[in-house]
Design an enzyme around this catalytic site. Structure first.
Site, PDB file in Angstrom:
ATOM      1  N   THR A 147      54.679   9.592 -32.372  1.00 49.97           N
ATOM      2  CA  THR A 147      55.639   8.488 -32.394  1.00 49.97           C
ATOM      3  C   THR A 147      56.209   8.314 -33.788  1.00 49.97           C
ATOM      4  O   THR A 147      55.580   8.662 -34.772  1.00 49.97           O
ATOM      5  CB  THR A 147      54.961   7.153 -31.970  1.00 49.97           C
ATOM      6  OG1 THR A 147      54.273   7.347 -30.761  1.00 49.97           O
ATOM      7  CG2 THR A 147      55.932   6.017 -31.828  1.00 49.97           C
TER       8      THR A 147
ATOM      9  N   ARG B  85      53.642   6.948 -16.885  1.00 48.16           N
ATOM     10  CA  ARG B  85      52.951   6.037 -17.817  1.00 48.16           C
ATOM     11  C   ARG B  85      53.904   5.603 -18.937  1.00 48.16           C
ATOM     12  O   ARG B  85      54.570   6.425 -19.555  1.00 48.16           O
ATOM     13  CB  ARG B  85      51.734   6.738 -18.403  1.00 48.16           C
ATOM     14  CG  ARG B  85      50.965   5.922 -19.471  1.00 48.16           C
ATOM     15  CD  ARG B  85      51.380   6.291 -20.865  1.00 48.16           C
ATOM     16  NE  ARG B  85      50.565   5.636 -21.880  1.00 48.16           N
ATOM     17  CZ  ARG B  85      50.846   5.626 -23.172  1.00 48.16           C
ATOM     18  NH1 ARG B  85      51.919   6.248 -23.618  1.00 48.16           N
ATOM     19  NH2 ARG B  85      50.069   5.016 -24.030  1.00 48.16           N
TER      20      ARG B  85
ATOM     21  N   GLY C  81      53.938   3.617 -22.562  1.00 55.34           N
ATOM     22  CA  GLY C  81      53.091   3.059 -23.615  1.00 55.34           C
ATOM     23  C   GLY C  81      53.743   1.828 -24.206  1.00 55.34           C
ATOM     24  O   GLY C  81      54.560   1.156 -23.573  1.00 55.34           O
ATOM     25  N   ASP C  82      53.400   1.562 -25.460  1.00 51.16           N
ATOM     26  CA  ASP C  82      53.954   0.388 -26.136  1.00 51.16           C
ATOM     27  C   ASP C  82      55.346   0.646 -26.720  1.00 51.16           C
ATOM     28  O   ASP C  82      56.111  -0.297 -26.946  1.00 51.16           O
ATOM     29  CB  ASP C  82      53.023  -0.070 -27.267  1.00 51.16           C
ATOM     30  CG  ASP C  82      52.750   1.051 -28.274  1.00 51.16           C
ATOM     31  OD1 ASP C  82      52.794   2.239 -27.890  1.00 51.16           O
ATOM     32  OD2 ASP C  82      52.485   0.732 -29.448  1.00 51.16           O
TER      33      ASP C  82
ATOM     34  N   THR D 152      52.295   2.644 -34.143  1.00 48.37           N
ATOM     35  CA  THR D 152      51.959   3.931 -33.547  1.00 48.37           C
ATOM     36  C   THR D 152      50.458   3.892 -33.253  1.00 48.37           C
ATOM     37  O   THR D 152      49.714   3.227 -33.969  1.00 48.37           O
ATOM     38  CB  THR D 152      52.267   5.120 -34.485  1.00 48.37           C
ATOM     39  OG1 THR D 152      51.517   4.976 -35.691  1.00 48.37           O
ATOM     40  CG2 THR D 152      53.745   5.193 -34.831  1.00 48.37           C
ATOM     41  N   GLY D 153      50.057   4.599 -32.215  1.00 45.72           N
ATOM     42  CA  GLY D 153      48.631   4.615 -31.869  1.00 45.72           C
ATOM     43  C   GLY D 153      48.413   4.327 -30.398  1.00 45.72           C
ATOM     44  O   GLY D 153      49.261   4.648 -29.564  1.00 45.72           O
TER      45      GLY D 153
ATOM     46  N   GLY E 258      48.771   2.880 -27.348  1.00 47.28           N
ATOM     47  CA  GLY E 258      49.781   1.961 -26.829  1.00 47.28           C
ATOM     48  C   GLY E 258      49.210   0.884 -25.937  1.00 47.28           C
ATOM     49  O   GLY E 258      49.649  -0.272 -25.977  1.00 47.28           O
TER      50      GLY E 258
HETATM   51  N1  ASP Z   1      51.973   4.435 -29.136  1.00 41.84           N
HETATM   52  C1  ASP Z   1      52.341   5.631 -28.418  1.00 41.84           C
HETATM   53  C2  ASP Z   1      52.066   5.451 -26.976  1.00 41.84           C
HETATM   54  O1  ASP Z   1      51.085   4.811 -26.632  1.00 41.84           O
HETATM   55  C3  ASP Z   1      51.602   6.818 -28.844  1.00 41.84           C
HETATM   56  C4  ASP Z   1      51.665   7.111 -30.278  1.00 41.84           C
HETATM   57  O2  ASP Z   1      51.871   6.261 -31.107  1.00 41.84           O
HETATM   58  O3  ASP Z   1      51.492   8.257 -30.581  1.00 41.84           O
HETATM   59  O4  ASP Z   1      52.789   6.017 -26.173  1.00 41.84           O
END
Ligand code: ASP
Length: 410
Positions: free
Chosen positions: A245, A273, A275-276, A296-297, A299
């Site tokens: 991300t 799916r 994510g955030d 990022t992370g 989600g």
């Molecule tokens: N936050 C992103 C998600 O959950 C993933 C990411 O940050 O790599 O889709």
């Protein structure tokens, strides 16, 4: 690898103190003469002397151009999307746009959202297939529809109507890495309970050592025709499905702000799916009066605390960017009842910028799953990488993948 409980407790104490400071600020900002609407506004923050940009490390490759756009007086959202688009166009960034790692069926699905401070507008798209520059599609939703969010097939058709070309986003390296994952690891998937569920069990220690498994994967990568220079990366992505991300928050000298986030989401996710990253208030939030933040992370965890919105609201109540981010991270810790064995499977980085140019990069863990310190990119006249301020010391562990053998330091 490990975390220090002492460190955690001392961080918790600092954060508790910070919350008290934030509370005072709320009290100070309240007076009896507010008209409706004013009550939710913090004291007016000054404008920064120079434009400021905060973004993920990968944004470093185009941050200078983005900063120059701000200096030249171009629109703040255009500058943010310039940095996002550079990653979407880059097939070597396998977490965003072209070349993003696909879902469990081998299909790339992209998510993005953006907020434009000066007009207070937002746009978002989720689960979009076959369109590379979803950050620009999110802006088109904002500019050319009365909606904020489009998803799936409808979003793809809208993108085509707006002139975005349909193209194959699954590059050969990503396709081969997906096949390698299918063959070796597809029982370690996203089906079943997650770490926030009481039925979830910490994965068993691996039968074979991580090093042997990595070696086997590198050998198998050759069988799949993965280029020699990409074999180690392929093994890493199978062992530790990457979060990637890119988020960008920025402010110009007039105090105008914008924020944007774009991603291919978690590798090997279930089709459909979200994510955030496409969720306004979670993956990205910008309020012209206060600041902008993004994530990022993991989600799923960020959605549950509406992370970006929570952080901006914390700043509105008087917290510094760092305090605001730490308080959001504490909410994730609280959602896990402080259970460190589960929290180790959560990864979270927040990129936070206040309207006056103050910024912070904060993370739940100090290191990424491969053990490297987490960093972020910033430009406020000079471009550099800085280390995040972490709530917990140690590594997160990617899930669902076979975990690294863990040695606890207490
Ligand atoms: N936050 C992103 C998600 O959950 C993933 C990411 O940050 O790599 O889709």
């Amino acid at each position: 690898m490990g975390f220090s409980r002492r460190q955690f407790l001392s961080n918790a104490a600092v954060t508790t103190a910070s919350l008290a400071i934030g509370g005072d600020a709320i009290a100070q900002s309240q007076n009896g003469n507010q008209t409706p609407g004013q009550a939710s506004q913090a004291r007016e923050l000054p404008k920064p002397k120079q434009p400021v940009i905060i973004t993920k490390v990968t944004g470093k490759q185009s941050i200078d151009q983005g900063w120059q756009m701000l200096k030249d007086g171009q629109d703040t959202l255009d500058a943010a999307l310039h940095i996002c688009k550079a990653q979407e166009d880059d097939p070597n960034d396998q977490t965003v746009g072209l070349g993003g790692l696909p879902n469990e069926e081998g299909v790339v699905e992209l998510d993005s959202c953006c907020m434009h401070g000066p007009t207070r507008k937002a746009g978002s798209v989720g689960g979009v297939r076959n369109i590379k520059n979803v950050c620009l599609v999110a802006r088109d939703v904002m500019r050319h529809t009365g909606h904020v969010m489009l998803c799936g097939e409808g979003a793809e058709r809208f993108a085509v109507a707006m002139g975005h070309p349909r193209e194959n986003l699954l590059t050969e390296p990503s396709r081969k890495m997906w096949l390698l994952w299918k063959e070796t690891n597809s029982t370690q998937d996203w089906w079943g309970a997650g770490p926030d569920d009481t039925r979830w069990k910490t994965p068993e220690a691996p039968q074979i050592t991580l090093e042997r498994k990595r070696k086997k994967l590198i050998e198998l990568a050759a069988d799949f025709g993965i280029e020699p220079e990409l074999r180690e990366r392929a093994a890493e992505y199978i062992l530790f499905p990457p979060t990637g991300t890119i988020h960008v928050s920025l402010v110009n000298e007039k105090g105008e702000m914008s924020g944007a986030t774009t991603t291919s989401g978690l590798a090997w996710k279930l089709p459909g799916r979200l994510g955030d990253s496409p969720v306004v208030g979670a993956g990205c939030y910008c309020d012209q009066d206060v600041g902008s933040a993004g994530a990022t992370g993991s989600g799923e965890e960020n959605i549950k605390i509406a992370g970006a919105h929570t952080i901006v609201e914390n700043m509105r109540r008087g917290m510094s960017p760092r305090e605001a981010g730490m308080e959001a991270l504490q909410r994730i810790v609280r959602n896990y009842n402080h259970d460190m064995n589960r929290l180790r499977y959560v990864e979270m980085v927040y990129y936070i910028l206040r309207r006056d140019g103050q910024y912070a990069g904060v993370s739940l863990w100090s290191n990424n799953p491969s053990g490297k310190p987490l960093r972020f990119a910033v430009h406020d006249g000079s471009s550099r990488l800085e280390q995040t301020v972490a709530l917990l010391q140690g590594n997160s562990i990617s899930w669902p993948a076979e975990p690294k053998p863990v040695e606890e330091k207490r």
